[in-house]
Design an enzyme around this catalytic site. Structure first.
Site, PDB file in Angstrom:
ATOM      1  N   SER A 157       1.425  -7.592  -0.865  1.00 23.95           N
ATOM      2  CA  SER A 157       2.173  -8.587  -0.079  1.00 23.95           C
ATOM      3  C   SER A 157       1.363  -9.836   0.261  1.00 23.95           C
ATOM      4  O   SER A 157       1.929 -10.831   0.715  1.00 23.95           O
ATOM      5  CB  SER A 157       2.763  -7.966   1.180  1.00 23.95           C
ATOM      6  OG  SER A 157       1.799  -7.801   2.183  1.00 23.95           O
ATOM      7  N   THR A 217       0.830  -1.217   0.000  1.00 20.64           N
ATOM      8  CA  THR A 217       0.000   0.000   0.000  1.00 20.64           C
ATOM      9  C   THR A 217       0.852   1.250   0.000  1.00 20.64           C
ATOM     10  O   THR A 217       0.450   2.285  -0.527  1.00 20.64           O
ATOM     11  CB  THR A 217      -0.931  -0.028   1.235  1.00 20.64           C
ATOM     12  OG1 THR A 217      -1.859  -1.092   1.044  1.00 20.64           O
ATOM     13  CG2 THR A 217      -1.691   1.266   1.409  1.00 20.64           C
ATOM     14  N   THR A 263       1.638  -4.183   4.354  1.00 16.64           N
ATOM     15  CA  THR A 263       1.421  -4.476   5.777  1.00 16.64           C
ATOM     16  C   THR A 263       0.920  -5.908   6.013  1.00 16.64           C
ATOM     17  O   THR A 263       1.101  -6.460   7.093  1.00 16.64           O
ATOM     18  CB  THR A 263       0.367  -3.513   6.400  1.00 16.64           C
ATOM     19  OG1 THR A 263      -0.871  -3.678   5.712  1.00 16.64           O
ATOM     20  CG2 THR A 263       0.821  -2.077   6.351  1.00 16.64           C
ATOM     21  N   ASP A 264       0.292  -6.509   4.984  1.00 11.42           N
ATOM     22  CA  ASP A 264      -0.431  -7.765   5.239  1.00 11.42           C
ATOM     23  C   ASP A 264       0.463  -8.932   5.653  1.00 11.42           C
ATOM     24  O   ASP A 264       0.050  -9.764   6.471  1.00 11.42           O
ATOM     25  CB  ASP A 264      -1.275  -8.142   4.018  1.00 11.42           C
ATOM     26  CG  ASP A 264      -2.505  -7.240   3.892  1.00 11.42           C
ATOM     27  OD1 ASP A 264      -2.838  -6.562   4.884  1.00 11.42           O
ATOM     28  OD2 ASP A 264      -3.116  -7.218   2.820  1.00 11.42           O
TER      29      ASP A 264
HETATM   30  C1  SIN Z   1      -0.123  -5.265   1.028  1.00 10.02           C
HETATM   31  O1  SIN Z   1       0.081  -5.884   2.078  1.00 10.02           O
HETATM   32  O2  SIN Z   1       0.661  -5.286   0.079  1.00 10.02           O
HETATM   33  C2  SIN Z   1      -1.386  -4.493   0.853  1.00 10.02           C
HETATM   34  C3  SIN Z   1      -1.928  -3.952   2.123  1.00 10.02           C
HETATM   35  C4  SIN Z   1      -1.021  -2.957   2.784  1.00 10.02           C
HETATM   36  O3  SIN Z   1       0.133  -2.737   2.458  1.00 10.02           O
HETATM   37  O4  SIN Z   1      -1.532  -2.343   3.764  1.00 10.02           O
END
Ligand code: SIN
Length: 342
Positions: free
Chosen positions: A68, A21, A101-102
């Site tokens: 991710s 993100t 973040t995932d």
């Molecule tokens: C991801 O994990 O690539 C998408 C979600 C995020 O980064 O918050």
């Protein structure tokens, strides 16, 4: 005054961008969900944070452009190799990885076990896309670079800089699907804080990591094949069929996200006991999200040949089991000693 100001020369920080993100793009600035992650290139991301120049010289690379959730072993292996190569260079002082973040907590723990350098490695991410009103990526990146350039961030294992907090790779977990402050370190708490170019640590990590870790990638074959370790969840009404299917498919290890203190539904436990007879390694973790799974407490581990994960969540327990099996360590007593140490 921060120690980075006291260096003889300006620090150099390498940045590896992987997507997420933090590199996400939406059609309009008011859109904070429903965007596409991992589409904006690292040069554009860096040009939005000219203040980085006041902290360190930057050498950036785009190593992937993914959401991710789609991460795989091959990218983990490539990341470890690239991090080790960059940090072996005398003129690189620290390294930042821009990530989604995932699965950030998984990559952080993977690197914590496989990087062979004491120099700071800091992951960061964002909850709002690059194009959003009040996007959080720029400040998180600035703080991550500040931390990676900070000499006393060395020898603390892999770190995460997020929402002004510093988390340890082993401790951190995502706790909110949308909040800007989406991470926590349950049971242990944060390692410290980074604000306005100032870094403050309150504690050190105690478990083994990075240069003292026994886990090295030279045991992994050229096809990047790691042992297959899957996660199953114990819940009301669960059936053993999922475990039987995994065993029949040749799975090498199973992590159970158990209820409470890693307790396992009797039906699932029966299937797992059968899995043990087929030499499948079984680790008990918990689906609760915080707390400690105690050995021989909610299940007779030593009698059944099970391993307890302690405070490692199921996703990180999977990584430790995968690396342990890749090294040929599958005896429950040996696995337990690794889970007690890492
Ligand atoms: C991801 O994990 O690539 C998408 C979600 C995020 O980064 O918050």
């Amino acid at each position: 005054m921060s120690e980075s100001v006291l260096r003889q020369r300006r620090p150099t920080v390498a940045i590896l961008a992987t997507g997420g993100t933090i590199a996400g793009e939406a059609l309009v600035a008011a859109q904070t969900i429903g965007y596409t992650a991992g589409v904006i290139g690292v040069d554009r991301l860096l040009s939005a944070v000219p203040e980085l120049d006041s902290v360190a010289a930057i050498r950036a690379e785009q190593v992937a452009s993914i959401d991710s959730k789609d991460l795989d072993n091959a990218l983990w292996i490539a990341l470890t190799h690239r991090v080790n190569i960059l940090l072996a260079q005398d003129d690189i002082d620290g390294l930042v990885i821009m990530h989604g973040t995932d699965t950030l907590e998984e990559t952080a723990y993977w690197l914590h076990l496989t990087v062979s350098s004491e120099k700071p490695v800091v992951l960061t991410a964002a909850m709002r896309p690059f194009t959003a009103l009040s996007a959080d990526g720029a400040l998180n990146l600035f703080n991550a670079v500040t931390l990676a350039a900070y000499p006393d961030a060395a020898a603390r294992g892999v770190l995460v800089a997020f929402a002004n907090r510093i988390h340890g790779a082993r401790d951190i977990t995502k706790v909110s699907t949308y909040a800007i402050d989406a991470f926590a370190s349950p049971e242990s708490g944060v390692l410290g804080w980074v604000h306005d170019k100032r870094v403050e640590f309150q504690r050190r990590v105690t478990r083994t990591h990075t240069i003292k870790s026994v886990f090295r990638l030279n045991v992994i074959n050229t096809q990047n094949l790691l042992p297959v370790v899957q996660i199953v969840v114990s819940h009301a009404g669960v059936e053993g069929i999922i475990v039987d299917a995994l065993v029949n498919a040749g799975t090498h290890g199973i992590v159970v996200a158990g209820t409470g203190n890693g307790s396992i539904h009797a039906t699932l436990q029966k299937a797992l006991v059968h899995a043990r007879t087929q030499s499948v390694s079984v680790v008990r973790s918990s689906r609760v999200g915080s707390g400690h799974v105690m050995h021989n407490a909610a299940a007779p581990d030593d009698i059944l040949g099970l391993v307890s994960a302690g405070t490692l969540n199921p996703y990180k327990a999977r990584i430790l089991l995968m690396l342990s099996l890749a090294h040929g360590w599958s005896e429950p007593i040996v696995l337990q000693s690794l889970f007690d140490r890492y």
